[in-house]
Motif scaffolding. Sequence first.
Motif, short mmCIF file in Angstrom:
data_model
loop_
_atom_site.label_atom_id
_atom_site.label_comp_id
_atom_site.label_asym_id
_atom_site.label_seq_id
_atom_site.Cartn_x
_atom_site.Cartn_y
_atom_site.Cartn_z
N TYR A 152 0.81 -1.22 0.00
CA TYR A 152 0.00 0.00 0.00
C TYR A 152 0.84 1.28 0.00
CZ TYR A 152 -4.45 -2.38 0.52
OH TYR A 152 -5.57 -3.15 0.31
N GLY A 153 2.15 1.14 0.00
CA GLY A 153 3.01 2.31 -0.07
C GLY A 153 3.28 2.98 1.26
N PHE A 154 3.05 2.26 2.35
CA PHE A 154 3.34 2.82 3.67
C PHE A 154 4.78 2.51 4.04
CE2 PHE A 154 -1.26 2.80 3.74
CZ PHE A 154 -1.51 4.08 4.21
N THR A 155 5.68 3.27 3.38
CA THR A 155 7.11 3.18 3.64
C THR A 155 7.62 4.60 3.83
OG1 THR A 155 7.74 3.38 1.32
CG2 THR A 155 7.31 1.14 2.14
N ALA A 156 8.75 4.71 4.51
CA ALA A 156 9.34 6.04 4.71
C ALA A 156 9.68 6.68 3.38
CB ALA A 156 10.58 5.92 5.59
N ALA A 157 10.19 5.90 2.44
CA ALA A 157 10.57 6.45 1.13
C ALA A 157 9.35 7.00 0.39
CB ALA A 157 11.27 5.39 0.29
N HIS A 158 8.24 6.28 0.45
CA HIS A 158 7.03 6.73 -0.24
C HIS A 158 6.44 7.98 0.43
CE1 HIS A 158 2.78 6.36 -1.72
NE2 HIS A 158 3.48 6.39 -2.83
N ILE A 159 6.47 8.02 1.74
CA ILE A 159 5.98 9.19 2.46
C ILE A 159 6.85 10.40 2.13
CG2 ILE A 159 5.70 10.20 4.78
CD1 ILE A 159 4.90 7.30 5.68
N ALA A 160 8.16 10.22 2.13
CA ALA A 160 9.07 11.32 1.77
C ALA A 160 8.79 11.80 0.35
CB ALA A 160 10.53 10.87 1.91
N ALA A 161 8.53 10.88 -0.57
CA ALA A 161 8.24 11.26 -1.95
C ALA A 161 6.95 12.08 -2.04
CB ALA A 161 8.14 10.01 -2.83
N ARG A 162 5.96 11.72 -1.25
CA ARG A 162 4.70 12.46 -1.26
C ARG A 162 4.89 13.88 -0.69
NH1 ARG A 162 0.64 8.44 -2.59
NH2 ARG A 162 -1.04 9.96 -2.38
N VAL A 163 5.73 14.00 0.33
CA VAL A 163 6.02 15.34 0.88
C VAL A 163 6.78 16.17 -0.15
CG1 VAL A 163 7.30 16.60 2.67
CG2 VAL A 163 5.93 14.61 3.30
N ARG A 164 7.77 15.56 -0.80
CA ARG A 164 8.50 16.26 -1.86
C ARG A 164 7.55 16.78 -2.93
NH1 ARG A 164 11.36 11.77 -2.34
NH2 ARG A 164 12.97 11.67 -0.78
N ALA A 165 6.62 15.93 -3.34
CA ALA A 165 5.65 16.32 -4.37
C ALA A 165 4.78 17.49 -3.89
CB ALA A 165 4.78 15.13 -4.76
N LEU A 166 4.36 17.45 -2.64
CA LEU A 166 3.58 18.56 -2.07
C LEU A 166 4.38 19.86 -2.11
CD1 LEU A 166 1.78 17.11 1.09
CD2 LEU A 166 0.69 18.09 -0.92
#
Length: 171
Positions: A152-166
């Motif tokens: 489901y993408g609940f990884t630190a790397a995926h969360i960091a990527a979503r913040v970068r995108a924001l």
Amino acid sequence: ETACAWKYALSQMSSPVALVLSRQALPPLQGSIGAMDGLPRGAYVIGREHRSDIDALIIATGSEVHLALEAQKQLRAEDVSVRVVSMPSVELFVQQPDQYRNDVLPVGVKRRLVVEMGSPFGWHVFAGDEGEVYGISTYGASAPGSVVMEQYGFTAAHIAARVRALCQHKQ
């Protein structure tokens, strides 16, 4: 945080309290010392930003908090200043005075990611108009916790990527 929640639960004589704990083995949270004062208020800053100006907020609860803190470390290496907020009780947090709520979730920080491994329902109020809620709006999956989290993408790397995108999207 669990010990603080237990202590809080024992102090409640006129309202129900539920402690919802994970089955997954989780690492101890560094910085959860703030839980003693913050948990009874529903939310508190667990991961301080490294600069005085905040680029983004990550709001998480329970087992998602350690992922948010790991994402913060990754973003810090890129000089992205992120505050991580642990919000174990929405109900308690909304009862707090405006001053406290604004200290924890500064009004001027519009780039917000709420991370919830359950339903995203209700979390948009904290993400705001320019933020995002990352949750699960399907029934779920059956597998070991780490496999489901990865799926489901609940990884630190995926969360960091979503913040970068924001941060990139809102400039």
